[in-house]
Write an enzyme that holds these catalytic residues in place. Structure first.
Site, short mmCIF file in Angstrom:
data_model
loop_
_atom_site.label_atom_id
_atom_site.label_comp_id
_atom_site.label_asym_id
_atom_site.label_seq_id
_atom_site.Cartn_x
_atom_site.Cartn_y
_atom_site.Cartn_z
N ASP A 80 0.87 -1.17 0.00
CA ASP A 80 0.00 0.00 0.00
C ASP A 80 0.91 1.22 0.00
O ASP A 80 2.09 1.14 0.36
CB ASP A 80 -0.96 -0.01 1.20
CG ASP A 80 -2.19 0.88 0.92
OD1 ASP A 80 -2.11 1.75 0.02
OD2 ASP A 80 -3.22 0.71 1.60
C1 BGC Z 1 -5.09 3.22 -0.08
C2 BGC Z 1 -5.13 2.23 -1.22
C3 BGC Z 1 -4.91 2.94 -2.53
C4 BGC Z 1 -3.61 3.70 -2.47
C5 BGC Z 1 -3.27 4.43 -3.76
C6 BGC Z 1 -3.86 4.13 -0.14
O1 BGC Z 1 -4.00 5.18 0.75
O2 BGC Z 1 -5.12 2.55 1.15
O3 BGC Z 1 -6.35 1.55 -1.22
O4 BGC Z 1 -4.93 2.03 -3.59
O5 BGC Z 1 -3.67 4.65 -1.43
O6 BGC Z 1 -4.13 5.49 -3.97
#
Ligand code: BGC
Length: 713
Positions: free
Chosen positions: A254
């Site tokens: 993530d």
């Molecule tokens: C989220 C993810 C997301 C990523 C990219 C993170 O803050 O938890 O679900 O895909 O950001 O935007």
């Protein structure tokens, strides 16, 4: 774009059309080995970390394109930071809990195909979707993105969403692995989860999406599980995901979820992603290069990561017949409509006010949610929707010819996800002037349709809600309008459970809609009109009171000192309420129809089964009302006199069927005997207990219509 096409052309020239070889895994792996041999260590390392917000490097001289990604799950997210696009609007698809409320894997597949096609049109190789963490605590700010509280329902939907996306040669990135079940302290919390709960509740949908859906990528979660960050969790990534489940694709962190170069490199992470540079300083950039040079991380480990990424690339952008894609087409709008129309849940229709009769000549549409759009808002991923039909627009389109439609706002939603609590203070106070205006209008019309609930600011990534209360002083508005118009319909648009005790007590007609995508308003209006007979079922339990819900009842949410123990173990969602005999406000699987269904003749093909058998279950479901309609037939199983602690019942199969008035559907479903197993924490293996099992055919988790039993010998 040109860069991308050139890279693909060079790759095809160098390595030929690989579509045929793709079918042959061995040949593909051999091809990948050849490529890896040609790569320098620096080139390999460059593939293992982001080089922009949503991409990681390829190897231009070898024709390996970069790996571009985008959020998910509501649709293909607008371009941010890297490009200044004006052509990045897309179809806004219903949110995760809406898809789950359809209880229809075909809808998840439709969703996936649209996402895949739109990703292609925008040159995205990896879509960061679907997201299906288990709804453990009802306050979780991302409940709307996720599916349900049940691992089996989640799994069936996830398989189809993944297959849909990947049918377009776009990689799904299933997320967040694992147990990212709260936003409070999501980047620092350690979650202590016993292995049985992990295996039975939190991991099965991921396993299904990998083994049955063949998901090409997976996103490690921000949190720790049992003491280790999910991005460096040997148990989750190496042991379970890669070894046990045989995952061949890439683990993507993530964004900003990596904490240590060597631990992440050794314990299973393949690509480090994050939000901003300098990219060469990231854990998987220069520090990883240095660690390899210093002998702290072997090049074999690096090669394995590169192999996985190339495997993803050869199944997607270099797959040989990679489709062009299309964006925001009429067909995509129709898919969004189909999903939305199957997701709407009819909670109450005591006086048969719905569907609205043709003699309705005037309608007061009241509430901020009637004119609000939900594609964007809050912190985190949204969609710049090409168009979004609001409830008011849908009602005008469907009823405007026959009825006079007027609007009053009723309340203001003065709440922003990125505001401080102080800045948001007072947002739940009723706005008396707007209430008075709404009341004056409602007094004059045949029907009042009150559109309340939350919005994308109030339910958001990055924070959990503090209570289950309806926001923005909505109850006062409901009371005031209901008092003056006996034909008041409450429409609630939200993605998670709320406290609607008062409304359930005082209102006869309640409809639940969601953040329901580009076609939300049309789908809602068609349900109100009876063009669509509602068939959605709740994907999670609504507790009477917040403290009835397991994690809160046991004081294990949101944790203390950045630690939380999942004391409820396997008793998540209805498993808890049923086992503990706690009456919910609305139970898992609940939802009414404009018709009725009578269940008869539940039977299994045999009385006695062996471990490797399949149980063929049949039940007859007759439409006894006067509307054609769809019913979600749910099969729950209970082990009679279990020698181990088990939940009162578990969902093991379901099917959405359609019948016309007077007609009987013969509904067949299969359950593998092996799926009746529980996870034995001490022996560390799945065990199917011999003996008697009760099987229940149900219209909701608490509305059991037919029961029979069978034995495992
Ligand atoms: C989220 C993810 C997301 C990523 C990219 C993170 O803050 O938890 O679900 O895909 O950001 O935007």
């Amino acid at each position: 774009m040109i860069k991308y096409i050139t890279a693909c052309a060079v790759a095809l020239f160098l390595f030929g059309n690989v579509s045929a070889q793709n079918k042959n895994e061995t040949a593909l792996q051999a091809k990948i080995s050849t490529i890896i041999k040609k790569m320098t260590l620096e080139e390999k390392i460059a593939m293992l970390h982001g080089n922009s917000l949503f991409s990681s490097a390829g190897v231009k001289r070898l024709g390996i394109p970069e790996l571009s990604s985008d959020d998910g799950p509501l649709g293909v997210r607008e371009e941010i930071k890297r490009f200044d696009w004006t052509t990045d609007s897309a179809t806004f698809l219903p949110n995760g809990s809406a898809i789950a409320a359809t209880w229809n894997p075909a809808m998840a597949n439709k969703y996936g195909i649209v996402i895949g096609q739109e990703a292609n049109a925008r040159n995205k190789v990896v879509m960061l979707a679907p997201a299906f963490n288990i709804c453990r605590a009802p306050l979780n700010g991302r409940t709307y993105e996720y599916y349900s509280e049940d691992p089996y329902l989640n799994g069936q939907l996830a398989i189809q969403a993944v297959e849909g996306i990947q049918s377009q040669h776009v990689a799904a990135c299933i997320k967040h692995f694992a147990a990212n079940n709260q936003e409070v302290n999501r980047s620092s919390i350690n979650e202590e989860i016993d292995e049985r709960a992990l295996r039975e509740i939190y991991l099965p949908a991921f396993k299904a999406a990998i083994q049955q859906g063949n998901a090409y990528t997976i996103m490690s979660a921000y949190n720790k599980v049992n003491g280790y960050w999910c991005s460096e969790n040997d148990f989750l990534l190496n042991k379970v995901l890669k070894k046990e489940w045989g995952f061949k694709g890439a683990v993507i962190s993530d964004w900003g979820g990596v904490h240590n170069t060597i631990a992440a490199a050794k314990n299973g992470l393949d690509i480090e992603m994050g939000s901003s540079g300098p990219y060469d300083q990231w854990y998987f950039a220069n520090p990883l290069l240095a660690a390899v040079k210093a002998g702290q991380v072997s090049e074999k480990i690096i090669n394995d990561k590169v192999r996985r990424i190339l495997w993803v690339i050869y199944h997607t952008s270099l797959s040989g017949h990679h489709p062009e894609g299309s964006i925001a087409t009429a067909a995509h709008g129709k898919a969004a409509y189909d999903i939305a129309s199957e997701s709407i849940v009819l909670l109450k229709n005591d006086v048969h006010l719905l569907p609205l009769k043709s003699n309705v000549k005037s309608i007061a549409v009241i509430g901020d949610n009637a004119i609000r759009t939900f594609g964007l808002g809050g912190y985190g991923a949204g969609v710049k929707a090409k168009y979004e039909i609001t409830a008011l627009a849908g009602i005008r389109a469907r009823f405007g010819q026959t009825a006079n439609i007027k609007f009053a706002q009723g309340y203001k939603a003065n709440y922003l996800a990125n505001n401080t609590d102080e800045q948001n203070a007072g947002s739940d106070k009723p706005n008396q002037a707007l209430i008075d205006e709404a009341v004056s209008l409602a007094k004059t019309t045949d029907v009042a349709i009150l559109c309340i609930g939350s919005n994308r600011e109030y339910e958001s990534e990055g924070h959990d809600r503090k209570t289950l209360a309806l926001p923005f002083g909505e109850q006062a508005l409901v009371d005031a309008v209901t008092a003056v118009n006996p034909n008041t319909i409450i429409v609630i648009m939200a993605g998670a459970p709320y406290d609607i005790n008062e409304i359930k007590k005082s209102n006869h007609t309640i409809v639940w809609s969601w953040f329901n995508g580009s076609e939300a308003g049309d789908a809602l209006a068609d349900v109100l009109k009876g063009v669509i007979n509602p068939s959605g079922k709740m994907p999670f339990t609504f507790p009477v009171s917040l403290n009835d819900s397991p994690a809160l009842a046991l004081n294990s949410y949101p944790g203390e000192n950045l630690n939380t123990t999942y004391k409820e173990g396997i008793l998540v969602g209805y498993r808890w309420y049923d086992t503990k005999n706690i009456e919910p406000l609305y139970c898992f699987g609940y939802g009414l129809s404009y018709t009725n269904f009578a269940y008869t003749n539940l039977s299994t093909d045999k009385k006695n089964y062996k471990l490797n058998d399949k149980i063929a279950v049949v039940v007859k479901v007759k439409n006894t009302g006067s509307f054609s309609g769809k019913e979600v037939v749910q099969l729950y199983v209970k082990k009679v006199n279990s020698s181990v602690f088990r939940a009162e019942k578990e969902l093991k199969a379901f099917k959405k069927i359609a019948t016309t008035p007077g007609k009987t559907a013969v509904v067949s479903m299969n359950i593998n005997v092996s799926d009746l197993a529980y996870f034995d924490d001490t022996q560390k293996k799945w065990v199917v207990e011999p003996g008697e099992y009760k099987i229940m055919a149900a219209s909701s988790s608490k509305d059991i219509r037919q029961v029979t039993s069978f034995y495992v010998r």
